[in-house]
Design a protein around this motif. Structure first.
Motif, PDB file in Angstrom:
ATOM      1  N   GLN A 162       0.947  -1.287  -0.137  1.00 19.74           N
ATOM      2  CA  GLN A 162      -0.057  -0.130  -0.051  1.00 19.74           C
ATOM      3  C   GLN A 162       0.676   1.245   0.226  1.00 19.74           C
ATOM      4  N   PRO A 216     -17.200  -0.542  -1.958  1.00 17.59           N
ATOM      5  CA  PRO A 216     -16.163  -0.088  -2.438  1.00 17.59           C
ATOM      6  C   PRO A 216     -14.901  -0.539  -2.642  1.00 17.59           C
ATOM      7  N   ARG A 217     -14.162  -0.749  -3.980  1.00 16.05           N
ATOM      8  CA  ARG A 217     -13.084  -1.304  -3.911  1.00 16.05           C
ATOM      9  C   ARG A 217     -11.969   0.162  -3.583  1.00 16.05           C
ATOM     10  N   GLU A 218     -11.592  -0.282  -2.380  1.00 17.25           N
ATOM     11  CA  GLU A 218     -10.306   0.956  -2.027  1.00 17.25           C
ATOM     12  C   GLU A 218      -9.125   0.801  -1.787  1.00 17.25           C
ATOM     13  N   THR A 219      -8.768  -0.668  -2.042  1.00 17.79           N
ATOM     14  CA  THR A 219      -7.016  -1.636  -2.004  1.00 17.79           C
ATOM     15  C   THR A 219      -6.985  -1.685  -3.309  1.00 17.79           C
ATOM     16  N   LYS A 252      -8.889  -4.242  -6.026  1.00 14.95           N
ATOM     17  CA  LYS A 252      -9.237  -3.219  -7.977  1.00 14.95           C
ATOM     18  C   LYS A 252      -8.597  -4.563  -9.029  1.00 14.95           C
ATOM     19  N   ARG A 265      -2.792  10.885  -3.343  1.00 14.51           N
ATOM     20  CA  ARG A 265      -2.949  10.107  -2.281  1.00 14.51           C
ATOM     21  C   ARG A 265      -1.671   9.130  -1.393  1.00 14.51           C
TER      22      ARG A 265
END
Length: 396
Positions: free
Chosen positions: A51, A211-214, A218, A298
């Motif tokens: 990440q 929601p696909r955040e990582t 994805k 980000r």
């Protein structure tokens, strides 16, 4: 566990550790429990490292269409095939050539045929499907597509909120009505149970569509892919410089089961298409540039090496104006009267967001750029001021 870690599927390895630890504890297998705890910590650290880096790819996907009588029942079928990460088109073509040369060696020796690749991603002629000798293959790079999931999630949220509100109103009405027949009460209870069951099913589906955040989210559980084909309405050769004439056709491929899974390929069970007008195509192009800038902004650990190419492509285009500037001049100045007012307003709003994103990127670049690269930063700022001045007059 080692296989999952070697494949960089750290999130799955983490879940597997969590499943194994209660079993080890129940059977007093403390040596294995200790190893699982240590492995869980190592796996979580790898997730954190991925990440922070901000770049991760678990595979590359291509659409492979098979055409020719040699394929038998698979003639005309399409598949989405997963290849090794960072695989390029020449590597894919070489692998497919080797595979089908081995499969149809006897047929090719008898008929004189070979593996042939069809150009482009457009409709395949009937002659390729009826070819008795050659194995005709059409290969197209595809990307995961999640917009349909987001739309379904928004619709489910709206439906759930509406049903919950209706359920509260019905409960209030039932409390006010004191006298009811026994049959009516039983019918009302059955109806309420059915509504509760439907709400639970919709809530479970909503949890699946979170929601696909990582980066892992994805790159996993992908049910839809997309590829794009530029074209012109008028006859002629497509010129990249003629932005006002460039349409775009987006083709969506729905596979039989979410990928990746045990098999490398998934059959395409449904396809859909959408055509974007030139100005809608331009809005999408600006959105993509904004998304790439925001992704860099980000990142937990900023990286000047990945941020600088984006800023240079936006502010320091030497030969001609950058793509976003070209879009601005084409649609908001030269051909403004040709496009619907809502599309023009949407494009102007996106261009303003683009300028703000570049400005934020330059502020971040100033903080992280090495001292020996200050000259580049000065050039970027000067290029941005020129671009903002020229685009600002057009947007206003």
């Amino acid at each position: 566990l080692h296989s999952l870690r070697d494949a960089e599927l750290h999130e799955l390895a983490c879940r597997l550790c969590q499943l194994l630890m209660p079993m080890y504890d129940r059977h007093r297998m403390y040596d294995r429990l200790r190893n699982a705890v240590v492995g869980l910590g190592t796996t979580c650290q790898r997730i954190v490292d991925c990440q922070q880096v901000g770049r991760r790819q678990l595979g590359t996907y291509f659409r492979v269409g098979l055409y020719g009588l040699v394929f038998g029942e698979e003639n005309g079928r399409e598949y989405v095939v997963r290849f090794l990460k960072f695989s390029c088109l020449p590597d894919v073509l070489d692998e497919l050539t080797d595979t089908y040369n081995r499969c149809f060696h006897a047929h090719f020796a008898r008929t004189g045929g070979s593996v042939k690749f069809l150009r482009g991603a457009g409709p395949v002629p009937q002659s390729a499907r009826d070819d008795p000798a050659n194995a005709n293959i059409q290969v197209t790079s595809v990307a995961p597509f999640f917009v349909f999931e987001e739309q379904e999630r928004a619709q489910l949220l709206h439906t759930l909120h509406s049903k919950q509100h209706q359920h509260q109103q019905q409960q209030q009405q039932q409390q006010q009505e004191q006298k009811k027949a026994a049959a009516d009460v039983q019918t009302a209870q059955q109806q309420e149970q059915q509504e509760q069951l439907e709400l639970q099913q919709q809530q479970r589906r909503l949890d699946e569509l979170r929601p696909r955040e990582t980066l892992f989210e994805k790159e996993s559980n992908i049910a839809c892919f997309v590829y794009e084909t530029p074209f012109m309405r008028e006859e002629g050769v497509l010129d990249e410089g003629e932005t006002a004439k460039q349409w775009k056709r987006k083709t969506f491929l729905f596979v039989e089961r979410p990928m990746p899974f045990a098999k490398r390929r998934g059959a395409v069970v449904r396809r859909a298409q959408a055509e974007l007008t030139p100005i809608e195509n331009a809005v999408e192009a600006v959105d993509g540039q904004i998304a790439r800038l925001h992704a860099e902004l980000r990142r937990p650990v900023p990286d000047a090496k990945s941020l600088e190419p984006l800023l240079q492509g936006s502010c320091l285009v030497m030969v001609q104006k950058g793509p976003v500037e070209g879009i601005c001049n084409t649609f908001l100045a030269a051909t403004l009267d040709q496009w619907p007012t809502p599309c023009v307003a949407r494009l102007a709003a996106r261009l303003e967001q683009f300028l703000r994103a570049v400005d934020d990127g330059l502020r971040l670049h100033q903080k992280i750029v090495p001292s020996e690269m200050q000259g580049l930063h000065t050039e970027l700022v000067a290029g941005f001021e020129r671009m903002r001045r020229e685009m600002g007059a057009t947007i206003a």
